[in-house]
Structures are given as C-alpha cells and as structure tokens.
Design a protein around this motif. Structure first.
Motif, PDB file in Angstrom:
ATOM      1  N   GLN A 219      -3.251   7.532  -5.592  1.00 49.86           N
ATOM      2  CA  GLN A 219      -3.754   6.955  -4.289  1.00 49.86           C
ATOM      3  C   GLN A 219      -2.885   5.633  -3.877  1.00 49.86           C
ATOM      4  OE1 GLN A 219      -7.919   6.199  -4.123  1.00 49.86           O
ATOM      5  NE2 GLN A 219      -7.791   5.312  -2.289  1.00 49.86           N
ATOM      6  N   PHE A 220      -2.305   5.170  -5.042  1.00 52.10           N
ATOM      7  CA  PHE A 220      -1.402   3.749  -4.699  1.00 52.10           C
ATOM      8  C   PHE A 220      -0.560   4.199  -3.552  1.00 52.10           C
ATOM      9  CE2 PHE A 220       1.584   0.386  -5.488  1.00 52.10           C
ATOM     10  CZ  PHE A 220       0.689  -0.794  -5.224  1.00 52.10           C
ATOM     11  N   ARG A 221       0.349   5.335  -3.972  1.00 54.44           N
ATOM     12  CA  ARG A 221       1.386   5.635  -2.874  1.00 54.44           C
ATOM     13  C   ARG A 221       0.966   6.114  -1.795  1.00 54.44           C
ATOM     14  NH1 ARG A 221       6.438   6.901  -4.033  1.00 54.44           N
ATOM     15  NH2 ARG A 221       6.202   6.607  -6.224  1.00 54.44           N
ATOM     16  N   GLU A 222      -0.238   6.911  -1.764  1.00 55.93           N
ATOM     17  CA  GLU A 222      -0.801   7.237  -0.423  1.00 55.93           C
ATOM     18  C   GLU A 222      -1.211   6.038   0.482  1.00 55.93           C
ATOM     19  OE1 GLU A 222      -3.144  10.951  -2.694  1.00 55.93           O
ATOM     20  OE2 GLU A 222      -4.251   9.345  -1.715  1.00 55.93           O
ATOM     21  N   CYS A 223      -1.504   4.929  -0.283  1.00 51.49           N
ATOM     22  CA  CYS A 223      -1.992   3.830   0.533  1.00 51.49           C
ATOM     23  C   CYS A 223      -0.855   2.978   1.258  1.00 51.49           C
ATOM     24  CB  CYS A 223      -2.771   2.562  -0.203  1.00 51.49           C
ATOM     25  SG  CYS A 223      -4.404   3.016  -0.769  1.00 51.49           S
ATOM     26  N   PHE A 224       0.259   2.767   0.068  1.00 48.73           N
ATOM     27  CA  PHE A 224       1.559   1.815   0.476  1.00 48.73           C
ATOM     28  C   PHE A 224       2.710   2.497   0.558  1.00 48.73           C
ATOM     29  CE2 PHE A 224      -1.694  -0.776  -2.174  1.00 48.73           C
ATOM     30  CZ  PHE A 224      -2.390  -1.421  -0.987  1.00 48.73           C
ATOM     31  N   GLY A 225       3.084   3.992   0.554  1.00 47.41           N
ATOM     32  CA  GLY A 225       4.109   4.715   0.800  1.00 47.41           C
ATOM     33  C   GLY A 225       5.023   4.110  -0.181  1.00 47.41           C
ATOM     34  N   ARG A 226       6.627   3.981   0.581  1.00 47.48           N
ATOM     35  CA  ARG A 226       7.738   3.608  -0.347  1.00 47.48           C
ATOM     36  C   ARG A 226       7.457   2.283  -0.784  1.00 47.48           C
ATOM     37  NH1 ARG A 226      12.514   4.435   4.056  1.00 47.48           N
ATOM     38  NH2 ARG A 226      10.975   3.309   5.364  1.00 47.48           N
ATOM     39  N   LEU A 227       6.609   1.256  -0.450  1.00 45.73           N
ATOM     40  CA  LEU A 227       6.514   0.195  -1.466  1.00 45.73           C
ATOM     41  C   LEU A 227       6.270   0.368  -2.657  1.00 45.73           C
ATOM     42  CD1 LEU A 227       4.224  -2.287   1.122  1.00 45.73           C
ATOM     43  CD2 LEU A 227       7.031  -2.207   0.713  1.00 45.73           C
ATOM     44  N   ALA A 228       5.607   1.412  -3.102  1.00 42.60           N
ATOM     45  CA  ALA A 228       5.294   1.647  -4.367  1.00 42.60           C
ATOM     46  C   ALA A 228       6.686   1.868  -5.563  1.00 42.60           C
ATOM     47  CB  ALA A 228       4.365   3.219  -4.518  1.00 42.60           C
ATOM     48  N   ASP A 229       7.531   2.283  -4.727  1.00 42.04           N
ATOM     49  CA  ASP A 229       8.830   2.346  -5.412  1.00 42.04           C
ATOM     50  C   ASP A 229       9.286   1.186  -5.772  1.00 42.04           C
ATOM     51  OD1 ASP A 229       8.327   5.217  -5.383  1.00 42.04           O
ATOM     52  OD2 ASP A 229       9.300   5.661  -3.411  1.00 42.04           O
ATOM     53  N   HIS A 230       9.146   0.094  -4.960  1.00 42.36           N
ATOM     54  CA  HIS A 230       9.877  -1.260  -5.311  1.00 42.36           C
ATOM     55  C   HIS A 230       9.914  -1.557  -6.799  1.00 42.36           C
ATOM     56  CE1 HIS A 230      11.018  -5.289  -4.459  1.00 42.36           C
ATOM     57  NE2 HIS A 230      11.655  -4.973  -3.447  1.00 42.36           N
ATOM     58  N   PRO A 231      10.829  -2.004  -7.220  1.00 41.25           N
ATOM     59  CA  PRO A 231      10.779  -2.518  -8.574  1.00 41.25           C
ATOM     60  C   PRO A 231       9.736  -3.752  -8.931  1.00 41.25           C
ATOM     61  CG  PRO A 231      13.051  -2.845  -7.671  1.00 41.25           C
ATOM     62  CD  PRO A 231      12.156  -2.174  -6.802  1.00 41.25           C
ATOM     63  N   GLY A 232       9.603  -4.473  -7.813  1.00 41.52           N
ATOM     64  CA  GLY A 232       8.859  -5.602  -8.045  1.00 41.52           C
ATOM     65  C   GLY A 232       7.499  -5.616  -8.187  1.00 41.52           C
ATOM     66  N   ILE A 233       7.029  -4.045  -7.984  1.00 43.54           N
ATOM     67  CA  ILE A 233       5.564  -3.744  -7.867  1.00 43.54           C
ATOM     68  C   ILE A 233       4.946  -2.606  -8.702  1.00 43.54           C
ATOM     69  CG2 ILE A 233       5.612  -1.769  -6.150  1.00 43.54           C
ATOM     70  CD1 ILE A 233       3.340  -3.342  -4.563  1.00 43.54           C
ATOM     71  N   SER A 234       3.944  -2.852  -9.140  1.00 44.41           N
ATOM     72  CA  SER A 234       3.638  -1.958 -10.133  1.00 44.41           C
ATOM     73  C   SER A 234       1.875  -1.730 -10.174  1.00 44.41           C
ATOM     74  CB  SER A 234       3.722  -2.474 -11.848  1.00 44.41           C
ATOM     75  OG  SER A 234       3.297  -3.820 -11.951  1.00 44.41           O
ATOM     76  N   ALA A 235       1.649  -0.570 -10.498  1.00 43.25           N
ATOM     77  CA  ALA A 235       0.251  -0.105 -10.354  1.00 43.25           C
ATOM     78  C   ALA A 235      -0.363   0.522 -11.406  1.00 43.25           C
ATOM     79  CB  ALA A 235      -0.017   0.555  -8.995  1.00 43.25           C
ATOM     80  N   SER A 236      -1.517   0.250 -11.814  1.00 41.36           N
ATOM     81  CA  SER A 236      -2.355   0.939 -12.981  1.00 41.36           C
ATOM     82  C   SER A 236      -3.581   1.371 -12.398  1.00 41.36           C
ATOM     83  CB  SER A 236      -2.162   0.129 -14.360  1.00 41.36           C
ATOM     84  OG  SER A 236      -0.909  -0.402 -14.528  1.00 41.36           O
ATOM     85  N   TYR A 237      -4.085   2.395 -13.177  1.00 37.20           N
ATOM     86  CA  TYR A 237      -5.593   2.767 -12.898  1.00 37.20           C
ATOM     87  C   TYR A 237      -6.122   3.012 -14.364  1.00 37.20           C
ATOM     88  CZ  TYR A 237      -9.715   5.477 -11.328  1.00 37.20           C
ATOM     89  OH  TYR A 237     -10.719   5.821 -10.999  1.00 37.20           O
ATOM     90  N   PHE A 238      -7.114   2.019 -14.451  1.00 35.02           N
ATOM     91  CA  PHE A 238      -7.877   2.225 -15.743  1.00 35.02           C
ATOM     92  C   PHE A 238      -9.134   2.872 -15.551  1.00 35.02           C
ATOM     93  CE2 PHE A 238      -5.763  -1.926 -17.637  1.00 35.02           C
ATOM     94  CZ  PHE A 238      -4.747  -1.113 -17.655  1.00 35.02           C
ATOM     95  N   GLU A 239      -9.061   4.088 -15.359  1.00 39.35           N
ATOM     96  CA  GLU A 239     -10.220   4.962 -15.064  1.00 39.35           C
ATOM     97  C   GLU A 239     -11.502   4.668 -15.810  1.00 39.35           C
ATOM     98  OE1 GLU A 239      -9.527   9.000 -15.067  1.00 39.35           O
ATOM     99  OE2 GLU A 239     -11.287   9.706 -14.014  1.00 39.35           O
ATOM    100  N   GLU A 240     -11.670   4.546 -16.882  1.00 40.05           N
ATOM    101  CA  GLU A 240     -12.794   4.508 -17.736  1.00 40.05           C
ATOM    102  C   GLU A 240     -13.331   3.181 -17.780  1.00 40.05           C
ATOM    103  OE1 GLU A 240      -9.236   3.470 -20.363  1.00 40.05           O
ATOM    104  OE2 GLU A 240      -9.678   4.792 -18.802  1.00 40.05           O
ATOM    105  N   THR A 241     -12.791   2.149 -17.290  1.00 37.93           N
ATOM    106  CA  THR A 241     -13.155   0.797 -17.087  1.00 37.93           C
ATOM    107  C   THR A 241     -14.117   0.172 -16.112  1.00 37.93           C
ATOM    108  OG1 THR A 241     -11.382  -0.393 -16.091  1.00 37.93           O
ATOM    109  CG2 THR A 241     -11.028   0.020 -18.572  1.00 37.93           C
ATOM    110  N   ASP A 242     -15.129  -0.542 -16.397  1.00 42.98           N
ATOM    111  CA  ASP A 242     -15.922  -0.891 -15.430  1.00 42.98           C
ATOM    112  C   ASP A 242     -15.234  -2.186 -14.533  1.00 42.98           C
ATOM    113  OD1 ASP A 242     -17.689  -3.855 -16.255  1.00 42.98           O
ATOM    114  OD2 ASP A 242     -16.562  -2.890 -17.642  1.00 42.98           O
TER     115      ASP A 242
END
Length: 273
Positions: A219-242
C-alpha cells in the motif's frame, strides 16, 4: 548517559528532558514529539526506551511536550496550531544545539506526532531526517479489498449485522478520540518530494494497529507512487504489532529497527559508551 530536565522556549513555556551520551560527536540530535495527548515519555514510556537506546549509541536526544500538552504551557503567541508546532520544534532544536552542539536533527513521531514531525521537517532546513510511526497514508482500492473482502465472506459479520437490525444488539458507545486534521494526500506527496529533494532521510513504519487505513506494505507504493523508489525513503509494515508497541518483543523489534536506520543514514563516529 546523562539526562537533565529543562524549561525552555520563547516564553519558557516548554518542558523537556535532554539525554546526552558520555561522548558527543556533534552529529545529529534526535527530537521526540508527543503522540496525541500523551506527555513526553511516550505511550508506555516508548520515548524513554528509545531515547536511552540512542544515547547509548552516541546520539543526543530531547523528548519534550509541545505547547499546552503535558507540563508545557501556552506560548502566548497568536499562532495557529500547525504554526505553533513548528515554532515549538524550532525552540527544541535550539535547546538541543545548546546542550550538545548538534546543528542537524532527526524527528521522531507516532500517529499525530508523525503528522507534526512531517510539518516541522518540511518547514525547517535543520531537519535532516524523520521517523514516522503510523504516519501519513491513505486508503486505496487494495486496502479496501483486503479490509472488506474477509468481512463479506465471514458468517459472524452477517450474523452480527442481522442482530443489530433486529434491535437485539446494543449500539457501540462513542469512544474518545484525539485527532489532528491530516493534510490532503496530494499535499503530503508534494511535501515529501520537497523533503527528499533537500536530501532528507525518511522512514515510515506502520503497525498492525492501523489496518483501518493501512494493511499491507504494497500500500505504501499505492499511496506514494514513484516516491517509494527514492533511495532516501524506506517503509516497513510490522503487521503483528499494536499501535503503541506495548509488548516487549514488539518494542525491541522497533528499537532495533530505529537504531539500524539511524546507523545506516547518520553513523556516529565516536560511540557514546
């Protein structure tokens, strides 16, 4: 590590705790913003745990209360809330500069704290990085499919719906909420692009506690498009955490993640201990 409380700001209306490592290399300082109405320790002392971990690695830190939250008072200035947040963070950077010599800063925010960190990072050139926990994101077609399809196929969902229609189920009581009005997605994308153009390093971490608007790393790419490919940006999804990382194992995973991200983008030349 050494910690000291300060009253600071243009009207001495802000209260915060500076944490200094035993050895300071005058690199980046890390500033923690309030998560909602929770005062500067963070949810279940998250900010305390993380700031002390970073102090041990050699980073100066400041966890403080924004105006009218926790122990901080009003500034007396006629500013909108977003303007006041930016002014408060500016005062916080001045304090940490005085105490540590740092002139570049990384902001850390959870939930509404992430939204405030976004605004301050965009407004102030001294900010060189930000870690956003459950920060900006918006619902996409994929998020809706993943959210609603299992419910449509669930017998318990239909049974509960029928019970409510028959009046046998009591309505849910209203829950208190602290909400910061989010920026429109188009504005968020434009401001993120500006920050990346300035060279900021940005880290987005989403938890399993916000599936109402974010439920898969795609969904991060769905939200932010090509920005997700920028080397200065990173995203993680910790599904099991609250949402607040209250469990020990979840919190340790977050602390390790932030420490590794800081070390990768803002390495300390002389470790604090």
């Amino acid at each position: 590590m050494h910690e000291q409380a300060f009253r600071f700001g243009s009207a001495r209306h802000l209260v915060g705790v500076v944490g200094l490592p035993a050895v300071i290399d005058h690199g980046v300082g890390v500033i923690f913003l309030n998560a909602g109405m929770v005062y500067r320790v963070g949810p279940f002392r998250l900010h305390v745990d993380l700031s002390r971990r970073l102090n041990a690695l050699g980073y100066p830190t400041l966890r403080f209360d924004l105006s009218t939250i926790g122990d901080s008072g009003a500034s007396g200035q006629r500013l909108s809330r977003p303007e006041q947040v930016v002014a408060d963070v500016s005062d916080a950077m001045e304090l940490l500069k005085q105490q540590s010599g740092s002139t570049r800063f990384v902001l850390f925010g959870l939930c509404s704290g992430a939204q405030n960190a976004h605004s301050a990072a965009h407004a102030d050139s001294r900010v060189v990085g930000a870690c956003f926990l459950d920060g900006y994101g918006h619902r996409t077609f994929g998020q809706r499919v993943r959210h609603y399809l299992p419910r449509l196929l669930s017998l318990s969902t239909w049974r509960n719906r029928l019970l409510r229609r028959g009046g046998s189920a009591s309505p849910r009581p209203a829950e208190p909420a602290f909400v910061v009005e989010p920026l429109p997605p188009k504005v968020v994308r434009a401001e993120l692009a500006d920050m990346l153009q300035r060279g900021l390093k940005l880290d987005f971490v989403y938890s399993g506690g916000v599936t109402r608007y974010f439920n898969h790393i795609r969904q991060f790419r769905e939200c932010f498009g090509r920005l997700a490919d920028h080397p200065g940006i990173s995203a993680s999804y910790f599904e099991e955490t609250d949402h607040t990382y209250v469990l020990t194992g979840d919190r340790q995973r977050l602390l390790d993640h932030v420490a590794q991200w800081m070390g990768r983008h803002f390495p300390v030349t002389r470790p604090g201990t």
